[in-house]
Every structure is written in C-alpha cells, then in structure tokens.
Design an enzyme around this catalytic site. Structure first.
Site, PDB file in Angstrom:
ATOM      1  N   HIS A  95       0.830  -1.216   0.000  1.00 30.32           N
ATOM      2  CA  HIS A  95       0.000   0.000   0.000  1.00 30.32           C
ATOM      3  C   HIS A  95       0.869   1.273   0.000  1.00 30.32           C
ATOM      4  O   HIS A  95       0.503   2.278   0.593  1.00 30.32           O
ATOM      5  CB  HIS A  95      -1.002  -0.028   1.160  1.00 30.32           C
ATOM      6  CG  HIS A  95      -0.393  -0.107   2.536  1.00 30.32           C
ATOM      7  ND1 HIS A  95      -0.926  -0.857   3.562  1.00 30.32           N
ATOM      8  CD2 HIS A  95       0.701   0.500   3.066  1.00 30.32           C
ATOM      9  CE1 HIS A  95      -0.185  -0.716   4.648  1.00 30.32           C
ATOM     10  NE2 HIS A  95       0.802   0.112   4.383  1.00 30.32           N
ATOM     11  N   HIS A 155      -1.144   5.090   9.557  1.00 33.18           N
ATOM     12  CA  HIS A 155       0.206   5.652   9.683  1.00 33.18           C
ATOM     13  C   HIS A 155       0.128   7.008  10.361  1.00 33.18           C
ATOM     14  O   HIS A 155       0.311   8.044   9.726  1.00 33.18           O
ATOM     15  CB  HIS A 155       0.859   5.807   8.311  1.00 33.18           C
ATOM     16  CG  HIS A 155       0.883   4.548   7.498  1.00 33.18           C
ATOM     17  ND1 HIS A 155      -0.222   4.050   6.857  1.00 33.18           N
ATOM     18  CD2 HIS A 155       1.888   3.693   7.212  1.00 33.18           C
ATOM     19  CE1 HIS A 155       0.102   2.938   6.215  1.00 33.18           C
ATOM     20  NE2 HIS A 155       1.377   2.695   6.409  1.00 33.18           N
ATOM     21  N   HIS A 198      10.640  -3.991   3.019  1.00 30.46           N
ATOM     22  CA  HIS A 198      11.062  -2.599   2.915  1.00 30.46           C
ATOM     23  C   HIS A 198      11.503  -2.060   4.260  1.00 30.46           C
ATOM     24  O   HIS A 198      11.041  -2.507   5.302  1.00 30.46           O
ATOM     25  CB  HIS A 198       9.991  -1.706   2.294  1.00 30.46           C
ATOM     26  CG  HIS A 198       8.737  -1.462   3.100  1.00 30.46           C
ATOM     27  ND1 HIS A 198       7.913  -2.468   3.530  1.00 30.46           N
ATOM     28  CD2 HIS A 198       8.162  -0.315   3.526  1.00 30.46           C
ATOM     29  CE1 HIS A 198       6.877  -1.947   4.165  1.00 30.46           C
ATOM     30  NE2 HIS A 198       7.009  -0.636   4.198  1.00 30.46           N
ATOM     31  N   GLU A 207       4.816  -5.395   8.375  1.00 34.03           N
ATOM     32  CA  GLU A 207       3.431  -5.203   7.923  1.00 34.03           C
ATOM     33  C   GLU A 207       2.848  -6.481   7.335  1.00 34.03           C
ATOM     34  O   GLU A 207       1.630  -6.623   7.254  1.00 34.03           O
ATOM     35  CB  GLU A 207       3.373  -4.105   6.852  1.00 34.03           C
ATOM     36  CG  GLU A 207       3.664  -2.717   7.379  1.00 34.03           C
ATOM     37  CD  GLU A 207       3.663  -1.652   6.281  1.00 34.03           C
ATOM     38  OE1 GLU A 207       3.693  -0.486   6.628  1.00 34.03           O
ATOM     39  OE2 GLU A 207       3.644  -1.990   5.075  1.00 34.03           O
TER      40      GLU A 207
END
Lengths: 129, 279
Positions: free
Chosen positions: B12, B59, B193, B240
């Site tokens: 995302h 976030h 990431h 995540e």
C-alpha cells in the site's frame, strides 16, 4: 527495562519499542501535529516559536530545526512521524532515505531502481564493513 | 448467507497512490508496476465483491502514539480520506457496511478477540492505495469497505499466529451473516522494505518470493515468523506482512493462487500483489 534485545544487532535500524517510544513520545507528537493545516501554517510562520509548545529536549529541538533526519530517529523519532516533517518540507522518501544513509536523493533512487539495498552485509551488525 | 470467496495481498505504498492521483502511471518508472496491476483490476471488475474487509495499518492519521489499538474495526457508514500532511487524497469517500461490521465485531468479541470498535476513523493511504490499485479511479468505489486497522508501527505488533487466528474468526463471523453478500478480504502492506535509518532501502527479494510461495505452500512457516525475523529479513517496515496472514486465515485451507505480481521498486519498497481464491 531490558535494553539488549534480539533485534539489537540489526544494522542501521531504530525499533519503536517501549524504550524508544518513551524517549520519543513528545517528538513524535510534534510531528503528528503537522497533520493539521492550521498547525502547518503556524509552524511555517515561526518554527522555533511553534516548537515552544512541545516539551522537547534541547537535542530533539535542534534535530527538528536542522532537519537532522537520522538524529531524529536516534532521539526517539519514528519514521512514520518524522516523515510528516519531510512532507512539510515537500521532500520525498528517497531524499530522506538518502539523508539517513549518507547519499544524495539521486543515488538513493538509483540504488532502489537497481533492486534496493542488498541483503548481503546488511543482516547483522557483525557483517558491516 | 454471506460468502467469503477470495483474498488479496497487496502493498500500500503511498507513492503508488500519488502516481495514480498525478497521472504518472505510464511514466517509465511506474509503468512496469501498473502493467502488472492490469489483470488484478480485471479480476476485480469480473468478480465484483459487495464488501471488502481491508486489513491495513494507520500511519499516524486516525491514531497516534496517544492511543494504540492493536486491532480496530470500522463500523461507520462512511470513512473520510485522511490528511496525512499533503491535504486529503482526492479519492471517493469510503462507504462502510455497518451491519456486517457490527456483526463481525460482536462475533469476534464473543470469540475472545477483544476488538476496538471505531465509529469515526479517517482512512489513510494504507487503505485507499489498495483501492486505487484494484479499482483505478472510479467516481465511487465499486464495493463497500470494512476497515480493519492493525498496529504494526509500535513494537510489539500482534504475532503472525494471532493474526492468522483472527482471520479464521473473521471467516466464521462472515459465514454466519444472514444476507447474500460476496465478501473478500485484502491484507495490505509490505513487502520487504525499510524506510528508516542507515539501512533505509533494504529489499529482500528471496524473502518476498518465499513469502508469496508459502501463502499456498507452507502457511505454517509464515504463521511462525517472529518479530525479529521480519525486521531482519524483510526490513523494519516489512513486519506489515502479518496483515496478509489475517487475509490468509480467512480463506479455505486449500485456497488457490490465481494471480501474482512483484516489482522493485515502488518508492523505497518492494511491491507485491497476490490473489487467492477459495475453490
């Protein structure tokens, strides 16, 4: 609180664990405040005066004003919060990634296009050159 | 009865949303990524789910360090796109499905998953970018959405095994909802990431490939990946991926992979997408 954790030997990584969260709470909440347009305007007008409303340490304050992206993490910041300051500056993630790892935005972008920072040498602090 | 028929796993990355919003998807940098999204959009148009449960993380938009719910489900009739510092994304308002969402919350809590229930929850790129990936730029999103926000920013995040179990409980809840609805679950975030520190830009393609493979080949391995292994092998933000395990838990044991796409980079991230269908 336990300081030595199984992830402590991952190189160049600042985990938002309980210790880090306590250290950085006020700093991160300052960053969070920039979600509001009204606050962004106030911060733009006078950064130092705006920061007076947040009980930051002297070092955290200095790191914000000087945009010391790596220092912000070392002082308790978390990237999702500190990136709000980068958004304020109209900087992108490649710029900040470069600043934290000591290269230019272009060099960082080129590294990502070439497949990203490699696994080899980057799993354990003991592997670092 | 409601029928949970499929799951999607997808990154995302905010830059993907920005590429859609600013008409950059055909630039050489983004084209290979978006070319791979084409078949997923066709699948979405063909299958037309009525409701999608989107598992994502906030976030520092609706929540912050002030209040850190591990699992929060949105039960409202609509959810506004959040201002993440740029002004809100110019995308359609997200329509909820209050009846199904409340039914799931009730069922989950009776099943001993102590959910946080949210009636007001602006949704950020974690939820709206997957919609852009799967649906493009429609006037209105083609499905109702039930947001399920998972804390993956403050350590400790929920364990993979707990996420998988929550997915199973969501499946039981959907199965017992007395209305004919076609329901999908999307797990979002990842893949490998790291956005922060001197190791920013870390990508581990072999880890990601094995993760995609094992969504069908070896769930047991995925469920047992611990926090340190995620951070070390998939990067500090790669954790995540536990959110994909909620999606996985909601599917049949023998769900089949029908589509996969993987590309590096999307901004500072390895982007992956997979579609799994119950038989």
């Amino acid at each position: 609180m336990r300081q030595d954790r199984p992830y402590s030997n991952i190189p160049g990584t600042y985990v938002l664990d309980p210790q880090h969260s306590m250290q950085g709470y006020e700093l991160n909440m300052f960053c969070m405040s920039l979600n509001k347009p009204k606050n962004r305007d106030k911060f733009r007008l006078d950064e130092a005066a705006y920061l007076d409303d947040f009980p930051l340490t002297k070092e955290q304050r200095k790191a914000v004003l000087s945009r010391d992206w790596l220092g912000l993490l070392q002082l308790g910041g978390n990237i999702y919060y500190t990136f709000k300051l980068a958004i304020f500056d109209r900087r992108n993630m490649q710029y900040v990634g470069g600043a934290m790892s000591g290269v230019s935005e272009q060099e960082f972008t080129d590294m990502m296009i070439a497949g990203g920072r490699p696994v080899e040498g980057n799993l354990y602090t003991s592997e670092e050159k | 009865m409601a029928n949970l028929f499929a799951g999607v796993g997808t990154s995302h990355v905010p830059g993907i949303g920005a590429a859609v919003d600013h008409d950059k998807t055909q630039l050489p940098y983004w084209k290979p990524l978006f070319d791979g999204y084409g078949p997923a959009r066709e699948w979405m148009e063909r299958e037309k789910p009525d409701v999608v449960i989107i598992v994502y993380n906030d976030h520092a938009s609706a929540f912050s360090l002030e209040l850190i719910p591990t699992f929060a489900m949105g039960v409202a009739a609509e959810f506004q796109p959040a201002d993440e510092g740029y002004g809100p994304r110019q995308v359609p308002v997200v329509e909820g499905h209050p009846e199904l969402a409340w039914h799931i919350c009730e069922s989950l809590i009776m099943d001993e998953f102590d959910m946080t229930i949210a009636n007001k929850m602006p949704v950020d790129h974690g939820l709206t970018v997957p919609l852009s990936i799967m649906c493009g730029q429609p006037e209105a999103w083609p499905c109702k959405v039930i947001p399920l926000a998972v804390n993956v920013i403050q350590y400790p995040q929920p364990r993979g095994s707990r996420c998988f179990a929550l997915g199973k409980a969501i499946r039981a809840a959907v199965d017992s909802f007395d209305e004919d609805l076609k329901v999908a679950v999307w797990g979002t975030g990842g893949m490998s990431h790291q956005l922060q520190g001197e190791r920013a830009g870390f990508v581990n393609e072999p880890f990601d490939t094995a993760f995609l493979n094992d969504l069908t080949a070896d769930k047991e391995r995925l469920i047992n990946i611990g926090h340190t292994e995620y951070m070390r092998e998939a990067g500090s933000e790669g954790a995540e991926l536990v959110m994909w395990l909620i999606m996985l838990g909601a599917l049949d044991k023998d769900a089949k992979e029908v589509y996969r796409h993987y590309h590096v980079p999307a901004s500072s991230t390895a982007a992956g997408l997979i579609i799994l269908e119950n038989s």
